[in-house]
Design a protein around this motif. Sequence first.
Motif, short mmCIF file in Angstrom:
data_model
loop_
_atom_site.label_atom_id
_atom_site.label_comp_id
_atom_site.label_asym_id
_atom_site.label_seq_id
_atom_site.Cartn_x
_atom_site.Cartn_y
_atom_site.Cartn_z
N TRP A 1 2.28 1.74 -3.38
CA TRP A 1 1.25 2.17 -4.32
C TRP A 1 0.90 3.64 -4.10
CZ3 TRP A 1 -3.94 3.77 -4.22
CH2 TRP A 1 -4.59 3.72 -5.46
N ILE A 2 0.79 4.03 -2.81
CA ILE A 2 0.45 5.43 -2.53
C ILE A 2 1.57 6.35 -3.03
CG2 ILE A 2 0.17 7.12 -0.64
CD1 ILE A 2 -1.39 4.97 0.88
N ILE B 1 0.85 -1.21 0.00
CA ILE B 1 0.00 0.00 0.00
C ILE B 1 0.88 1.25 0.00
CG2 ILE B 1 -1.59 1.37 1.42
CD1 ILE B 1 -3.00 -1.19 2.18
N SER C 1 1.43 6.41 -6.77
CA SER C 1 0.29 7.11 -7.37
C SER C 1 0.30 8.60 -7.04
CB SER C 1 -1.03 6.49 -6.92
OG SER C 1 -1.30 6.86 -5.59
N ARG C 2 1.02 9.00 -6.00
CA ARG C 2 1.06 10.44 -5.66
C ARG C 2 2.27 11.13 -6.26
NH1 ARG C 2 0.36 12.09 0.10
NH2 ARG C 2 -0.56 13.93 -0.87
N LYS C 3 3.18 10.33 -6.83
CA LYS C 3 4.38 10.92 -7.42
C LYS C 3 3.98 11.69 -8.68
CE LYS C 3 8.94 9.39 -8.83
NZ LYS C 3 9.74 8.19 -9.15
N PRO C 4 4.31 12.97 -8.76
CA PRO C 4 3.91 13.72 -9.94
C PRO C 4 4.61 13.22 -11.20
CG PRO C 4 5.08 15.13 -8.38
CD PRO C 4 5.07 13.76 -7.82
N VAL C 5 3.85 13.19 -12.28
CA VAL C 5 4.42 12.77 -13.56
C VAL C 5 5.01 14.01 -14.23
CG1 VAL C 5 3.90 11.69 -15.77
CG2 VAL C 5 2.61 11.04 -13.74
N LEU C 6 6.29 13.92 -14.54
CA LEU C 6 6.93 15.08 -15.16
C LEU C 6 6.61 15.10 -16.64
CD1 LEU C 6 10.39 15.05 -13.37
CD2 LEU C 6 8.45 16.53 -12.93
N VAL C 7 6.15 16.24 -17.10
CA VAL C 7 5.87 16.38 -18.54
C VAL C 7 6.77 17.47 -19.10
CG1 VAL C 7 3.49 15.60 -18.38
CG2 VAL C 7 4.01 18.02 -18.09
N ASP C 8 6.95 17.45 -20.39
CA ASP C 8 7.80 18.48 -21.01
C ASP C 8 7.17 19.85 -20.80
OD1 ASP C 8 9.60 16.64 -21.86
OD2 ASP C 8 8.49 16.23 -23.72
N GLU C 9 8.09 20.88 -20.74
CA GLU C 9 7.56 22.23 -20.54
C GLU C 9 6.75 22.65 -21.77
OE1 GLU C 9 10.67 25.43 -21.18
OE2 GLU C 9 11.87 23.70 -20.53
N LEU C 10 5.83 23.56 -21.52
CA LEU C 10 4.95 23.99 -22.61
C LEU C 10 5.77 24.73 -23.67
CD1 LEU C 10 2.03 25.40 -20.43
CD2 LEU C 10 2.02 23.31 -21.79
N ARG D 1 -3.92 32.09 -22.81
CA ARG D 1 -4.43 33.23 -22.03
C ARG D 1 -5.25 34.18 -22.93
NH1 ARG D 1 0.22 34.68 -19.79
NH2 ARG D 1 0.12 33.07 -18.22
#
Lengths: 159, 671
Positions: free
Chosen positions: A126-127, A123, A130-139, A148
């Motif tokens: 899993w927690i 558990i 599941s709480r680990k932020p997924v890093l995405v490429d910058e905008l 905006r």
Amino acid sequence: MRVKLNRWKTSLAILFVATLCVAQSPTAFITTDIRRAGDKLACLCGACKNTVGTCQMLGCHYAAPAREKIAELQKAGLDDEKVAAFFVKREGLKAFAVPPAEGFNAMSWIMPPVAILLGLGGIAWWIRRSRKPVLVDELPAGSADRVRAELDQEMAKFD
Amino acid sequence: MENIGGLCLILAFCLGVYSIFASVVGAWKQKPFLLVSGQRAVYSVWALVTTASALLVYAIMTDDFRIQYVWAHSNKAMATIYKFTAWWGGQEGSLLFWSFILSTYTAVVVFTTRKKHEYRAMMPWITSVLMFTLVFFLMLVAFVEHPFRILAIGRAATPMDDGRGLDPLLQYWTMVIHPPFLYLGYVGFVVPFAFAMGSLITKQPGDGWIHTTRRWALITWAFQSTGILLGAGWAYAVLGWGGYWGWDPVENASLLPWITSTSFLHSVMMQEKKGMMKVWNMVLVAATFFLCILGTFLTRSGVVSSVHAFAQSSLGNYFVVFLAVGIGATTWLILNRLPYLKSETQLESVVSRESSFLFNNLILLASCFAILWGTLFPVISEAVTGEKITVDAPYFNRVNIPIGLFLLFLTGVGPLVAWRRSSADALKRAFLMPTVGAAIFMSVLVALGIHHVYAVISFGLCFFVTATIGSEFWKGSKSIAAKDQVNLLRGAFELTHRNTRRYGGYIVHMGIVIMFIGFTGAAFNLDRTVEAKVGSTFKLGRYDLKVADMKGGENENYVWNHALIEVRSGGSYITTLKPELRKYAVSGSQTSNVAIRRALNEDLYLNFAGMTADSKVILQSYVFPLVSWIWVGYWVLLIGTLICLVPSKIKLQYAKMEVVGIARQAQPVEN
């Protein structure tokens, strides 16, 4: 009167036959000491999962003589441990109502808490996952400004 | 007749195989006529199995003792209702009964989903899984344990004058309905499994199948609960020592799928409301199904010794193969479809309803594991050490009582923790009063002289959970009563109707609490065995028991003897109980018909166990405090379950917050 007498006779005869059918030897009584020692030992009659101390089957072919033996051993001055040891010597480890906490049989006691710990670990993992932020490429450059501007345009419709 | 019965079973087996073939090939090659044909084969199989079952029942009812099964499990003296129960009283008949229920379930599934477009792609696979299981049981009943076998010497059929009859212990009203309910539960879990596999095969792990499955799982869970409780009630009233649960391997086998399905019914809410735990739900559905098959295997293989087991047979090997193939295929399928089973949302806080479901699942499964481990450990230990050991009731009690108490605690905690996250203030508001109340209640119990640690904790937790459930109903009902200008009772009814699943679930929890009160009463049991002459008196607890008279008689089935026991307490007459001892004519076996004075505070339980040579009555007398609460708890649980099945008045929508990710670099934000 005669009919009544006949009915009585018949009833008595039935009672007598029924009594013969079910007559048993006297029940062996159980004392607190016998129950305490007997609670450590399994009833090996094959029909129940009780202990020698708690088996309620009258005239049980295992529990009844076992209780008599316990009484005899207690009379000879043996404590509960030695009484249990006597039965283990006679029957093997299966004489114990619960597996002894030694050797491989200790696994019977260890595994349930280990399963809970493993589950807790699972558990926690899993927690964390599941709480680990997924890093995405910058905008892409300017995309925030574009969004905006679109928003401002939409909001302007409500002014 | 026996030939028609046998032919029906063989034809059912063949059509079952055809149904699997038609469904799989039809789905694979996109051939609609094959799909329709496969579904129609399901109805034909049902008709054939029903015919075979009807023929067996007819043979039993008409005392056709040429048939070995009828001879072995029925006799002329048995009452009609008990003759009917002989259908599932033995190995072959019970396998046919399994097949009959499964074929009925399969036909119902196919019929009720025939116009549902959302299941169109999945249905051939659901049919295949259901039929694969049915074909396995039909194979056993048609070729291995045939119920229409004829008693014969050489080539000549040998009619017998009378049969051996059903075990007298089974000639009791709860035994008439206990096996059907248990089987309805066991077999019913095949349906959620089939839906789960169908969704995996077609890569549709959406919400559609989960809604249907949850309903099926809830119904079969209710059947299983009823079956288990009927078995407990039978053991309590028939075996003569007042035990309702003995931790026998076969009893444990019925409890294992019940625990995993309970777990599923909780975690399925996570999938419905949050799109989480999809893999876990698949695992739970599969585990429940395979534990049902394992239970059937344990009952029929002789692997573990049990008083409930059927005679040893070669069936064990077939079950091992079925389990191995089934578990292997399911594991592969789940692993292969992992990408389709990703959670849609994330856990936002550890202090949330989601977390409480996780812990609830963990503790339920820990209990399941502990029971399974204890049940199989004698076999494992013997295989490793070469020496037999015993794992009896004290082991299961020692391991499961703490687990059960923790589960009871979670039953109280879960409803008060909010979805997504709970603040410290909210937790304090929700838990302060129930916790303080439970602590005061436990102190009062100790002050009153109750020093049994587990009993005090259990009663305290029961108080805690009751308070939490009560506060949920109180707050909601009060609010509706004030808003709609109705009384509190009407408010509670409206509240339950608006969200039947939530408040029905609370009622189920309340049923479990009431049952725990009953279980805890066992800590204060009293018993005494006496040999008493007519006219003598003895004492048990607060009761004075006098053997007033003894009578005997006979009928065509058994010879009976009963004692009339006058019960007094504090000098005042309460009642007269009539425990009875029977000796059956055909089997020669002796059974006790216990006398019970049932009350909410305690049961007085008398067992006429026998007679001494000098005509004294051997009487086993017991006081079982609070045991009636177990049966009351069951009814509450059943009512709660039925409420859960009623559609809610208001359809709730649950927003699923999806965090797609965060940027590697902070974005400028205007204030």
